[in-house]
Motif scaffolding. Structure first.
Motif, PDB file in Angstrom:
ATOM      1  N   GLY A   1       6.102 -19.442 -15.744  1.00 36.18           N
ATOM      2  CA  GLY A   1       5.166 -20.405 -16.309  1.00 36.18           C
ATOM      3  C   GLY A   1       3.901 -20.555 -15.505  1.00 36.18           C
ATOM      4  N   ASN A   2       2.902 -21.124 -16.141  1.00 35.55           N
ATOM      5  CA  ASN A   2       1.655 -21.322 -15.421  1.00 35.55           C
ATOM      6  C   ASN A   2       1.694 -22.622 -14.639  1.00 35.55           C
ATOM      7  N   GLU A   3       0.700 -22.816 -13.783  1.00 34.59           N
ATOM      8  CA  GLU A   3       0.744 -23.922 -12.824  1.00 34.59           C
ATOM      9  C   GLU A   3       0.785 -25.289 -13.495  1.00 34.59           C
ATOM     10  N   ILE A   4      -0.009 -25.454 -14.553  1.00 33.58           N
ATOM     11  CA  ILE A   4      -0.077 -26.760 -15.212  1.00 33.58           C
ATOM     12  C   ILE A   4       1.274 -27.119 -15.831  1.00 33.58           C
ATOM     13  N   VAL A   5       1.915 -26.134 -16.434  1.00 35.70           N
ATOM     14  CA  VAL A   5       3.219 -26.387 -17.040  1.00 35.70           C
ATOM     15  C   VAL A   5       4.243 -26.750 -15.962  1.00 35.70           C
ATOM     16  N   LYS A   6       4.182 -26.061 -14.828  1.00 32.24           N
ATOM     17  CA  LYS A   6       5.121 -26.379 -13.741  1.00 32.24           C
ATOM     18  C   LYS A   6       4.933 -27.807 -13.234  1.00 32.24           C
ATOM     19  N   GLN A   7       3.662 -28.194 -13.077  1.00 35.07           N
ATOM     20  CA  GLN A   7       3.385 -29.580 -12.644  1.00 35.07           C
ATOM     21  C   GLN A   7       3.885 -30.577 -13.673  1.00 35.07           C
ATOM     22  N   ALA A   8       3.633 -30.275 -14.933  1.00 32.92           N
ATOM     23  CA  ALA A   8       4.058 -31.192 -15.995  1.00 32.92           C
ATOM     24  C   ALA A   8       5.578 -31.334 -15.985  1.00 32.92           C
ATOM     25  N   ALA A   9       6.286 -30.222 -15.726  1.00 32.18           N
ATOM     26  CA  ALA A   9       7.751 -30.272 -15.699  1.00 32.18           C
ATOM     27  C   ALA A   9       8.225 -31.216 -14.602  1.00 32.18           C
ATOM     28  N   GLU A  10       7.560 -31.155 -13.450  1.00 31.34           N
ATOM     29  CA  GLU A  10       7.937 -32.032 -12.341  1.00 31.34           C
ATOM     30  C   GLU A  10       7.722 -33.503 -12.713  1.00 31.34           C
ATOM     31  N   LEU A  11       6.551 -33.777 -13.310  1.00 25.37           N
ATOM     32  CA  LEU A  11       6.257 -35.151 -13.725  1.00 25.37           C
ATOM     33  C   LEU A  11       7.256 -35.625 -14.788  1.00 25.37           C
ATOM     34  N   LEU A  12       7.622 -34.720 -15.698  1.00 26.85           N
ATOM     35  CA  LEU A  12       8.545 -35.110 -16.771  1.00 26.85           C
ATOM     36  C   LEU A  12       9.940 -35.388 -16.231  1.00 26.85           C
ATOM     37  N   ARG A  13      10.347 -34.601 -15.227  1.00 21.10           N
ATOM     38  CA  ARG A  13      11.670 -34.844 -14.639  1.00 21.10           C
ATOM     39  C   ARG A  13      11.726 -36.239 -14.010  1.00 21.10           C
ATOM     40  N   ALA A  14      10.581 -36.682 -13.455  1.00 19.71           N
ATOM     41  CA  ALA A  14      10.534 -38.003 -12.814  1.00 19.71           C
ATOM     42  C   ALA A  14      10.308 -39.117 -13.834  1.00 19.71           C
ATOM     43  N   SER A  15       9.966 -38.787 -15.072  1.00 17.34           N
ATOM     44  CA  SER A  15       9.640 -39.815 -16.068  1.00 17.34           C
ATOM     45  C   SER A  15      10.915 -40.336 -16.724  1.00 17.34           C
ATOM     46  N   HIS A  16      10.738 -41.313 -17.602  1.00 18.92           N
ATOM     47  CA  HIS A  16      11.917 -41.884 -18.267  1.00 18.92           C
ATOM     48  C   HIS A  16      12.205 -41.210 -19.605  1.00 18.92           C
TER      49      HIS A  16
END
Lengths: 339, 339
Positions: A189-204
């Motif tokens: 995956g590209n960088e933005i998607v990887k960052q988004a995945a991290e944020l989503l894992r921490a989200s509710h």
């Protein structure tokens, strides 16, 4: 009664589709009321042609201008202040309608809706979300073209909005959210998607991980999140492939007399198949993230398709989707969970 | 004779697909010669099972190791120097084979091919290109997943390589090149795509402008250029939709006895339709931009599909695709037309 403002002049067919679609929906949906926005004379003429008439549940609201299908969003916004599209959205703003539906030019509709209704606090830019058929039920996909370059934070906003919409209109408690990527392994995956995945894992939100293009149609997730560039291309590629398959099918079933005979015998099965993937029954994309519900119909929609877009607007208005998104984002902003 | 090195152990099925595919292709292609690379004992055993035998046109080349389908590219490159995949590519490097075909893990294949064969001068990174069916003929699409983040210059390199490949193997003089975007208007699209469009307009390839997702299947262009993130998702979305349609079709044609009867009558048309969109007949993606031809077969390919990947490798080797790309890029580097 739920009131929907209909841009009577938008799309390739204007009143000749919008008016009969409104009339048909009036009888199907007894709790719905419509405001037909556009050139009074043309709308009344079309009503007469369809043997309908103005009533308490079907008003005509005059708006003299029309946004052309190829008009630039900036130009439409600057010069078409009395367009049917603009006035329909203003009726939502003024509280006279609960939602607006337009088959007009997407760029102009998005620009006008943003300008008139404003985005919800916590949302950078609205997205376009649509329901697509899948092997088991269906899935909502966003963004489908409003934002060609997205940040990771925007993708997270899309996930939150998609989750609230599906939970509101389908009553699912924790819709499964997938992030569109080129592979399910974490390294891809590209960088933005990887960052988004991290944020989503921490989200509710109920983030289930990366999904691939084919997962749009497997039914394994309720919401597929992607940027508007990828989403638009994935959707249009699918449409192109579906059209190709139908065209090949028509050719194969008309090649010679025995094939034409087979087509007659197979007609019930082929019709049933057609109904399950008929794009008209999935017409209606929502501009999500605004202070109000605006549904975009396909420009080439026929009466059946436009009715589906109206039903989508009714459902979202009845379930207070923008208010729910606003409330939940407000709580998250308070808790510092979104920027 | 054109010699193709076959990774005999790659893919989900290994020798049980590769060996019969090689034997079948031997009789279809009298000018082809194969080197089966992998564990000698297993390959010989499979040859015996298929009633084949080693010959001047079908050699077994022992390679003791196997790259697992889920092995990381870095690990495969570092620790599997005697893998069937690696040895097959080295046979191309050494000039013993004109091309290699593997159904093994894409990441490891790409990493190994880049390491062993090196990219051509003027090419930053190889891409993955594949032929897809369209309403009128077919179209080649690249990149399909090798490069998730691309510069405008890389997109231009993809366009040049795609143009040369199509012109070489199909004899088209000026293949039509389209750049995948969200709309055909010049104002749309993300920044990198806009830059690439400008560079393509100034280049010597037959650039026809932006195309949308559905244009992959309309046949209006010969080559569709996009980054690997978008290309991979568009391809997989299409595959997912096609699978959904087939599944719905099977369900509709087996719902009750009259439908099953209709399926019998419709079978010739449905079979003909199936042949036109059968993904097995489009199997074989080329890693383009290397000093040598490497074709990736789908991991789950059956004998029919793997034969198609072999035919693709034969065609590219016979038409000297890497040499042509290298020559043209050399001229362009000399003229300062590429960086």
């Amino acid at each position: 009664l739920t009131t929907i403002a209909l841009d009577g002049m938008g799309g390739d067919h204007g009143p000749s589709v919008v008016v009969p679609a409104a009339l048909a929906t009036l009888s199907d949906e007894p709790a719905a009321r419509f405001i037909l926005v556009g050139r009074r004379e043309q709308l009344v003429e079309e009503l007469r042609r369809c043997r309908g008439h103005e009533s308490e549940r079907l008003r005509v609201h005059h708006a003299p201008e029309i946004v052309a299908m190829d008009e630039s969003p900036a130009q439409a916004l600057r010069t078409k202040k009395a367009s049917s599209m603009r006035v329909a959205i203003e009726l939502v703003k003024q509280g006279e309608a609960h939602a607006a539906v337009s088959a007009g030019n997407t760029g102009a509709l998005m620009a006008t809706a943003r300008f008139v209704l404003k985005t919800l606090p916590g949302i950078d830019r609205p997205a376009i979300i649509r329901n697509l058929p899948s092997v088991r039920g269906h899935a909502h996909v966003l963004d489908l073209g409003a934002n060609v370059d997205c940040t990771a934070e925007q993708l997270v906003q899309f996930a939150i909005m998609g989750s609230i919409l599906v939970s509101a209109i389908e009553g699912k408690e924790r819709p499964r959210i997938g992030l569109l990527n080129v592979g399910q392994e974490n390294i891809k995956g590209n960088e933005i998607v990887k960052q988004a995945a991290e944020l989503l894992r921490a989200s509710h939100v109920n983030y289930v991980g990366y999904v691939e293009g084919n997962d749009i149609y497997t039914g394994d997730v309720d919401v597929v999140v992607c940027d508007g560039f990828v989403g638009n291309i994935a959707l249009k590629a699918s449409e192109g492939l579906a059209q190709m398959i139908w065209q090949f099918m028509r050719q194969e079933f008309s090649r010679h007399w025995s094939r034409r005979l087979a087509a007659l015998v197979a007609a019930p099965a082929l019709r049933a198949l057609g109904r399950r993937v008929d794009p008209r029954l999935y017409n209606g994309a929502t501009l999500i993230g605004l202070n109000g519900t605006v549904v975009k119909s396909h420009g080439g929609a026929d009466v059946v398709a436009f009715q589906q877009a109206i039903r989508e607007a009714l459902s979202e208005a009845n379930h207070n989707v923008p208010e729910r998104i606003g409330r939940e984002l407000g709580l998250m902003l308070g808790a510092g969970q979104v920027a």
